[in-house]
Design a protein around this motif. Structure first.
Motif, short mmCIF file in Angstrom:
data_model
loop_
_atom_site.label_atom_id
_atom_site.label_comp_id
_atom_site.label_asym_id
_atom_site.label_seq_id
_atom_site.Cartn_x
_atom_site.Cartn_y
_atom_site.Cartn_z
N ASP A 177 24.45 56.62 26.44
CA ASP A 177 24.80 57.66 26.63
C ASP A 177 23.62 58.22 27.78
O ASP A 177 23.20 58.43 29.02
CB ASP A 177 25.12 58.98 26.96
N PHE A 178 22.25 58.35 27.16
CA PHE A 178 21.33 58.52 27.61
C PHE A 178 20.80 58.20 28.58
O PHE A 178 20.05 57.94 29.81
CB PHE A 178 20.30 58.78 26.49
N GLU A 179 21.17 56.18 27.99
CA GLU A 179 20.28 55.21 29.27
C GLU A 179 21.45 55.39 30.31
O GLU A 179 20.38 55.29 31.85
CB GLU A 179 20.58 53.78 28.92
N LYS A 180 22.64 55.52 30.29
CA LYS A 180 23.14 55.56 31.00
C LYS A 180 22.89 56.75 32.34
O LYS A 180 22.98 56.01 34.07
CB LYS A 180 24.87 55.58 31.25
N SER A 181 22.97 57.70 31.94
CA SER A 181 22.18 58.74 32.87
C SER A 181 21.02 58.50 33.47
O SER A 181 20.44 59.06 34.61
CB SER A 181 22.06 60.33 31.77
N LEU A 182 19.88 57.96 32.22
CA LEU A 182 19.29 57.80 33.02
C LEU A 182 19.00 56.86 34.18
O LEU A 182 17.94 56.78 35.38
CB LEU A 182 17.78 57.19 32.28
N GLN A 183 19.88 55.90 34.26
CA GLN A 183 19.68 54.78 34.75
C GLN A 183 20.13 55.32 36.31
O GLN A 183 19.71 55.32 37.94
CB GLN A 183 20.77 53.68 34.70
N LYS A 184 21.44 55.88 36.36
CA LYS A 184 21.83 57.38 37.70
C LYS A 184 20.46 58.57 38.40
O LYS A 184 20.21 58.57 39.09
CB LYS A 184 22.87 57.85 36.95
N PHE A 185 19.62 58.69 36.97
CA PHE A 185 18.69 58.86 37.30
C PHE A 185 17.85 58.36 38.09
O PHE A 185 17.22 58.85 39.48
CB PHE A 185 17.57 60.34 36.17
N ARG A 186 17.32 57.40 37.97
CA ARG A 186 16.43 56.97 38.74
C ARG A 186 17.17 56.79 40.11
O ARG A 186 16.67 56.05 41.33
CB ARG A 186 16.00 55.32 37.96
N SER A 187 18.61 55.64 40.31
CA SER A 187 18.95 55.74 41.46
C SER A 187 18.75 56.95 42.16
O SER A 187 18.41 56.78 43.40
CB SER A 187 20.26 54.93 40.43
N ASP A 188 19.39 58.22 41.94
CA ASP A 188 19.91 59.63 42.59
C ASP A 188 18.44 59.74 43.03
O ASP A 188 18.26 60.24 43.66
CB ASP A 188 20.33 60.70 41.58
N TYR A 189 17.26 59.85 42.02
CA TYR A 189 15.93 60.13 42.51
C TYR A 189 14.95 59.01 43.99
O TYR A 189 14.35 59.22 44.52
CB TYR A 189 14.74 59.86 41.04
N THR A 190 15.43 57.65 43.52
CA THR A 190 15.46 56.93 44.31
C THR A 190 15.46 57.11 46.57
O THR A 190 15.25 57.69 46.48
CB THR A 190 15.57 55.23 44.01
N LYS A 191 16.52 57.71 46.16
CA LYS A 191 17.43 58.01 46.96
C LYS A 191 17.01 59.21 47.70
O LYS A 191 16.56 59.49 49.35
CB LYS A 191 19.43 58.01 47.37
N TYR A 192 16.58 60.38 46.70
CA TYR A 192 16.28 62.10 47.24
C TYR A 192 14.59 61.22 47.67
O TYR A 192 14.13 61.59 48.59
CB TYR A 192 16.21 62.07 45.82
N ASP A 193 13.92 60.02 46.77
CA ASP A 193 12.51 60.22 47.38
C ASP A 193 12.36 59.46 48.69
O ASP A 193 11.68 59.63 49.84
CB ASP A 193 11.81 58.98 46.57
N GLU A 194 13.41 58.52 49.38
CA GLU A 194 13.25 58.00 50.13
C GLU A 194 14.03 59.20 51.22
O GLU A 194 12.91 59.02 52.72
CB GLU A 194 14.42 56.95 50.38
N ALA A 195 15.03 59.69 50.86
CA ALA A 195 15.40 60.96 52.06
C ALA A 195 14.16 62.00 52.36
O ALA A 195 13.54 62.66 53.45
CB ALA A 195 15.84 61.97 51.33
N LEU A 196 13.14 62.10 51.18
CA LEU A 196 12.42 62.97 51.32
C LEU A 196 11.07 62.31 52.17
O LEU A 196 10.22 63.20 53.45
CB LEU A 196 11.73 63.26 50.33
N VAL A 197 10.72 61.31 52.42
CA VAL A 197 9.58 60.77 53.04
C VAL A 197 10.04 60.45 54.30
O VAL A 197 9.48 60.76 55.25
CB VAL A 197 9.56 59.44 52.51
N THR A 198 11.69 60.13 54.84
CA THR A 198 12.05 60.63 56.22
C THR A 198 11.92 61.69 56.82
O THR A 198 11.34 61.85 58.09
CB THR A 198 13.21 59.39 56.04
N LEU A 199 12.87 62.58 55.71
CA LEU A 199 12.38 64.15 56.43
C LEU A 199 10.30 64.34 57.37
O LEU A 199 10.33 65.29 58.20
CB LEU A 199 13.23 64.88 55.52
N ILE A 200 10.21 63.95 55.77
CA ILE A 200 8.16 64.11 56.22
C ILE A 200 8.09 63.69 57.88
O ILE A 200 6.62 64.15 58.55
CB ILE A 200 7.06 64.45 55.18
#
Length: 116
Positions: free
Chosen positions: A31-54
């Motif tokens: 379950d942790f590994e699945k959640s970690l994969q979801k975190f990675r994906s969501d963090y990448t989306k957030y990081d891309e959105a933040l860079v675009t915003l900046i």
């Protein structure tokens, strides 16, 4: 990554190698590994959105900037939820490990008493 690979993965491997009953630990680790994969994906989306915003021009494109800001905030909240879920799973794993360790200790004491 470190907790998953160096802690959970190695402990679970040793449990399987020694043919011990660690099903609860293994399930939590999965379950942790699945959640970690979801975190990675969501963090990448957030990081891309933040860079675009900046990089965005908030002066000439106020409306677009505001929409991007709201989207970035929502993505940040999602990442926060992912981190919270990972933290909860780590706590569950720790509690399951303590129970597992206690069970192993009781079994060892029983074997030692039976040998005497």
């Amino acid at each position: 990554d470190n907790a998953s690979t160096n802690l959970m993965g190695r402990l679970n491997s040793r449990i399987v190698e020694n043919k011990l009953d660690g099903g609860g630990l293994i399930k939590i680790a999965a379950d942790f590994e699945k959640s970690l994969q979801k975190f990675r994906s969501d963090y990448t989306k957030y990081d891309e959105a933040l860079v675009t915003l900046i990089k965005a021009d908030c002066q000439s494109q106020m409306q677009t900037y505001y929409v991007n800001l709201q989207t970035t905030k929502e993505l940040r909240a999602t990442v926060y939820g992912d981190v919270k879920a990972l933290d909860d799973l780590m706590t569950q794993y720790h509690e399951a490990y303590k129970d597992f360790r206690k069970t192993i200790s009781v079994e060892e004491e029983k074997r030692a008493n039976d040998a005497n």
